[in-house]
Every structure is written in structure tokens, then in C-alpha cells.
Design an enzyme around this catalytic site. Structure first.
Site, PDB file in Angstrom:
ATOM      1  N   HIS A  99      34.998  47.090   4.785  1.00 38.68           N
ATOM      2  CA  HIS A  99      34.761  48.533   4.703  1.00 38.68           C
ATOM      3  C   HIS A  99      33.560  48.910   5.553  1.00 38.68           C
ATOM      4  O   HIS A  99      32.997  49.979   5.407  1.00 38.68           O
ATOM      5  CB  HIS A  99      34.496  48.964   3.258  1.00 38.68           C
TER       6      HIS A  99
ATOM      7  N   HIS B 271      43.355  49.342   5.315  1.00 42.75           N
ATOM      8  CA  HIS B 271      43.389  47.917   5.663  1.00 42.75           C
ATOM      9  C   HIS B 271      44.780  47.489   6.134  1.00 42.75           C
ATOM     10  O   HIS B 271      45.080  46.297   6.173  1.00 42.75           O
ATOM     11  CB  HIS B 271      42.996  47.059   4.460  1.00 42.75           C
TER      12      HIS B 271
END
Lengths: 329, 329
Positions: free
Chosen positions: A215, A56
Site C-alpha cells: 500500500h 492489488h
């Protein structure tokens, strides 16, 4: 799988080594890369610690430094860091005023941060971020997911910690900012987790995943690719509905890329989102545009709106010096 | 084609509108979006103007502001801006000390900036950037291409202009920085120009384009995907050969993503490039890592090395406040 890597096993440590070398003026890598911490600590300041799966970036290590986090614990790609990472980070950065954990609402992160909170021997509190309005419950999550709004919580609470606010005050502020912040995203393509080697999900060449998680978790529905204006209307509309902002409200607007979307498109989404906000009588008075809370190379973006007030705005504007956010110094 | 757009025809103007709204504290959009300029000009300061095709964001509009450019002229995607854009920009930002054009070495840009230079009625000079060591001559180019090193020229010359250096001095400095700066890139995937609707080039799932240009132009050769270390060795090795740096030299290292490559991988490339530099006795003392000179959503990266000295390092470190680069203020 096309990636700039040497070996899936060493990807994270090599990347952390590069990160620590590039930002050696502000951060230091903990033993065995278990955490990234500020090189210089401030005595008597509450220490802010966050973390989560890697993939991320720049979240969270890119937000370690003056005015934001004191430490970040990177797990393997899309995998929670372990309690011992958080414990080691807390021991490294606590200077006596206690530790505030900022945790995105995923089951693994929640469990591991809770274990760390029980093990750590200093005062500590936890702020849970769950800004994603797309879905209740999801893969990896009970309740709403924590997504790009996390950086807003980290920035505002980080500035308050820097000026010396205490643990209880910071927790209260963090909860308030989380409540005033809502996000929703859309994916045009999937990402590929290096250890898996194949795309996380399949998606048609004319489809998008509306309400996707960071995700690649399923969102609200799989639909035909729509125009930027239609996408902005759904994302921003859902956010506004959640926040119940009055006409005349002032907000911070974060248009966040997931990693594979050009800035050219993100600024177009800023324009599109502003039209929706304007239609609701809401005025964006601060903007942040770029790929800050990513899903590896996923194409798509999220929109985050955070209600600004006299308490939070000066904290957002306060000086910050991290790898990914820097102003005023 | 999967993009966050409404209409190919209005893509650029909508994106510029979003950009100008998001950064209204520092920039203003010229009439009909022909240029992006600083909102506040400094009397008697040489005005720096750059520009080029869009699709490379944040280059160049993201570098307009204190300490860098005074104006940037965006062409359509991968298309040179027109002479009248540059002329209008020059007229808008010249405050009497003249204009320095910073131009990437592409035939269209060169021709149009030259026409503007002949039309403009103030003193003006041009610095040509041609930092790409991959190939001599290429699609759109006679000689070497101008790529990510352009931002280093813009930053260093911008800081010198800000402190009041004159036109001739700035041109000389710009030429020196260009000469001290070299870049080379690799592509793992192609990008898709919106108006074309299909990928610029075809590439196998196990192939990469070594020495690619920032419009997807062919590089040195098409080869099998290699490890990050092998890629860094070729890119950085070619750069070092070009710059002929002595052992002990200090450099600025820019690892630049092309738009579709995660930061996780870019930092891994920082680590890989540092190993190559270290092996040559060259020390990276400043780092910039991120997607700054992009090719829409192309996956891949470039490495840029710029020799630092007592003249250029303080200028690199000097305060800057633009949309994409900000420090010291």
C-alpha cells in the site's frame, strides 16, 4: 490524478462488472458486487475464501476458479472488505465441507475476517499470510505484512482443496506454505489512491523505498536508486536469511511487478535474483513473473521465494483455471 | 530515469537471460540472444516468426510456444531487429514446410524482414499487421501502424499452423484476420526509452494523447483528460467505423494496457467498451484483458476488436502454451 475512470465512487463496481463480463465462463459476481465467486461449485469440497482491499489486482478476484479460490471479497481501494461481504461469500460457496479463509496480515482484514468467522454457521478455519520480511509491524499491521506470497499459499492450498483435502489438513498446509515463503519489495515511485487524488508518499527522482509495503507503506529505509543487481542482492538476501534454506534447496521464484514496472525489467530482475540464489546454492525450479500482487500503478517489484518439496510442488503444478493464472486446462 | 536495470547496454540481454531461464520448459535462446525459439519443433509444420523492437513485452517472445510463434527476434528497445537475426531464426526453426513472417507495419521492421525474406533459402511468406486505425502514416510508418492486434493474428494463425495448414493458407488467413481486426489507443503518460534517459514526449498533467502509437508516436490529437466512458466511446467508435460490423456481429475484445496502467482500470475499460459495443449491437464473446503489447511503462491502454467467425473462433480457443498466453494445456 491521471486514471482511466469515470467517477471515484463507482470505480470498483464498474471494474468488477468488466471483470465478471470478461470471465463469465468461470466467475459470477455476488449481489451488489460484494464478492466474486466460482460459477460452479464442487459438492463436498472445502471452500477457499480470500479478499482484501482493491488496487492489488489480479489479487484476489483474479485467482478465483478451479484449483484456487472459491470466492474473493474486494474492499474499496486499499480498504478491508466488510464482515458481511465475507459472510455472504461463505454462505454462497460453502457446500458442506466448511470454509477456509486466507487472510493477509493487516489489522483491518484480520478484524473483519475474524468477525465473519464468528458469524458464519459452517465449520471454518483461517490461514494468515505474513510473508513480508521487510519489517516487523507497519502502518496497518501488527507483525509482518502479507504480500505476494499470498498467491502461492492460495495456489498450493487451492490445489489441495480441489483434490479433496479436509479443513484441518488445508489449514496445516497453508500455515506450512506461509512459513516456507518469504517476500520483500522495493518501490521506485508512489501510487495514487483514487479517493485521495494525490500520491501516497513523496519520493525523490533518485530515490527508492527499500522494503516497501503493497500500500506504499514505509519499508526499511529510503535510499538512492541502486542497480538491479544490488536491489536483488538485498531483497533476495533478506529472504534467504529469513528462510534459512540449506544449499541444494529447490524453490519457486516469483518476481512480482507492483503495476508500473515493465515486464522487460521484471525478467531482468529474474536474472538478477537467480544469480543471488545460485550463489547460495539454491535452485529456482519454478518461476512466475509478472504483475500479480500490485499497488495500483506503483513502479517497483517484489521478490518471493517459496521452498518447494514433494508435497507442495505437485500442488503448484496442478491444473488451475482462473482469470490470472491458468495451466493444465 | 527510474528503472530496474544494471546498465543500458546489457539491459536486453540480461532480460532475455531471465526470460529464457524462467521459461526453459518451452523456449531456448538463440546464439547471442538473437532470437527466442521453441525448444521443441514439429517436423513439417510451417514455422511462424515475428519480432520487433523490445519494450513491448510480452510481445513477441512471450508468444513463442505451442500454438503460437516458433521464434521471435527482439531488437533493442523500440528498434527493429536486424535481418541477420531473422535469418538465423528462420534457419533454426524451419523444418521443411517453410516460414511465415508476421511483421508489424513499421518501416524498419518491414525493410529488415524483407531483406531476411530475400536471404532465407526456404519457402517463405509475410503477413503484415496494420490494425491501428488512429492515423495513416506516422513516425516510423507508411500506412497504418501494427499494434495490439498483432497478438490476435499470431494466436489465430499460430493455431492454424499447429494443426498443419500450409504456407499459402496461413498467409491468406493472416491477412484476413488482420483485416478483421482494428485497434486504437490512448496515452496518459509518456514512457522513457532507457538509452534516451528522458521521456519520449511531454504531456500536461491534465492531458492525454488520443490515438497514440506503441512507441509514443503522436496520435490524432492532444486533448484534455476525459472520462473512461468518453475515451472508450472514441476508441471503440473509431474501431467500429473501420470494421463496418453488422448488428449481431460477434467479436473478440482485447483491452490492452501499455505497461503503467493498473488492471483495475483495464477492467473498467472492458466495461466501458462493452457498453459501446452493445450500443452498436455487437457482442463480445471472447475477452483478453491485460498488458500484452506494451510501451515500457507508459500509462494508457488500447482497445482491439476482432471479428470472430466459425473459422477464427475455434483457432482462438485452440490450446496455447507460451509464457504470456496459456490455455487448454
Amino acid at each position: 490524478m491521471k486514471k482511466l475512470i469515470n467517477d471515484v465512487e463507482t470505480l470498483l463496481t464498474e471494474s468488477l462488472d468488466g471483470f465478471a463480463a470478461a470471465h463469465s465462463d468461470i466467475v459470477t459476481l455476488g449481489d451488489e458486487g460484494r464478492f466474486v465467486r466460482r460459477s460452479e461449485l464442487k459438492k463436498g469440497k472445502v471452500a477457499l475464501i480470500s479478499g482484501g482491499g482493491s488496487g492489488h489486482e489480479p489479487l484476489h478476484a483474479g485467482f478465483v476458479g478451479h484449483g484456487m479460490l472459491d470466492a474473493a471479497c474486494p474492499g474499496q481501494v486499499f480498504t478491508s472488505p466488510t464482515p458481511d461481504q465475507m459472510l455472504a461469500a461463505a454462505q454462497a460457496v460453502d457446500t458442506g465441507a466448511g470454509v477456509l479463509f486466507i487472510v493477509k496480515n493487516y489489522s483491518g482484514d484480520m478484524m473483519n475476517f475474524q468477525m465473519a468467522a464468528e458469524m458464519v454457521d459452517c465449520d471454518n478455519e483461517t490461514v494468515i499470510v505474513n510473508d513480508d520480511v521487510a519489517v516487523e509491524n507497519s502502518t496497518y499491521t501488527t507483525g509482518r505484512r502479507g504480500v505476494a506470497g499470498t498467491l502461492i499459499v492460495e495456489k498450493i492450498v487451492g490445489a489441495a482443496a480441489e483434490r479433496g483435502d479436509g479443513l484441518a489438513t488445508l489449514k496445516k498446509l497453508g500455515n506450512a506454505v506461509n512459513k516456507a515463503t518469504a517476500s520483500m519489495g522495493v518501490a521506485l515511485t508512489s501510487c495514487t489512491v483514487p479517493a485521495a487524488g494525490t500520491p501516497t508518499f513523496q519520493i525523490g527522482s533518485d530515490e527508492m523505498e527499500m522494503g516497501v509495503g503493497i500500500h506504499g507503506e514505509p519499508g526499511r529505509r529510503r535510499v538512492k536508486l541502486a542497480s538491479a543487481d544490488d536491489i536483488a542482492a538485498e531483497l533476495t538476501g533478506s529472504i534467504l536469511k529469513d528462510l534459512s534454506l540449506r544449499r541444494g534447496a529447490e524453490v519457486l521464484l516469483l518476481v512480482n511487478g507492483f503495476g508500473g514496472t515493465p515486464l522487460l525489467e521484471l525478467y531482468l530482475m529474474v536474472n538478477a535474483a537467480r544469480k543471488v540464489l545460485g550463489g547460495a546454492g539454491v535452485r529456482a525450479i519454478r518461476h512466475l513473473t509478472g504483475s500479480y500482487v500490485t499497488s495500483l500503478e506503483m513502479a517497483g517489484c517484489s521478490i518471493t521465494v517459496s521452498a518447494a518439496d514433494d508435497t507442495t510442488l505437485p500442488l503448484w503444478d496442478a491444473p488451475v483455471h482462473t482469470a490470472a493464472l491458468r495451466w493444465g486446462m
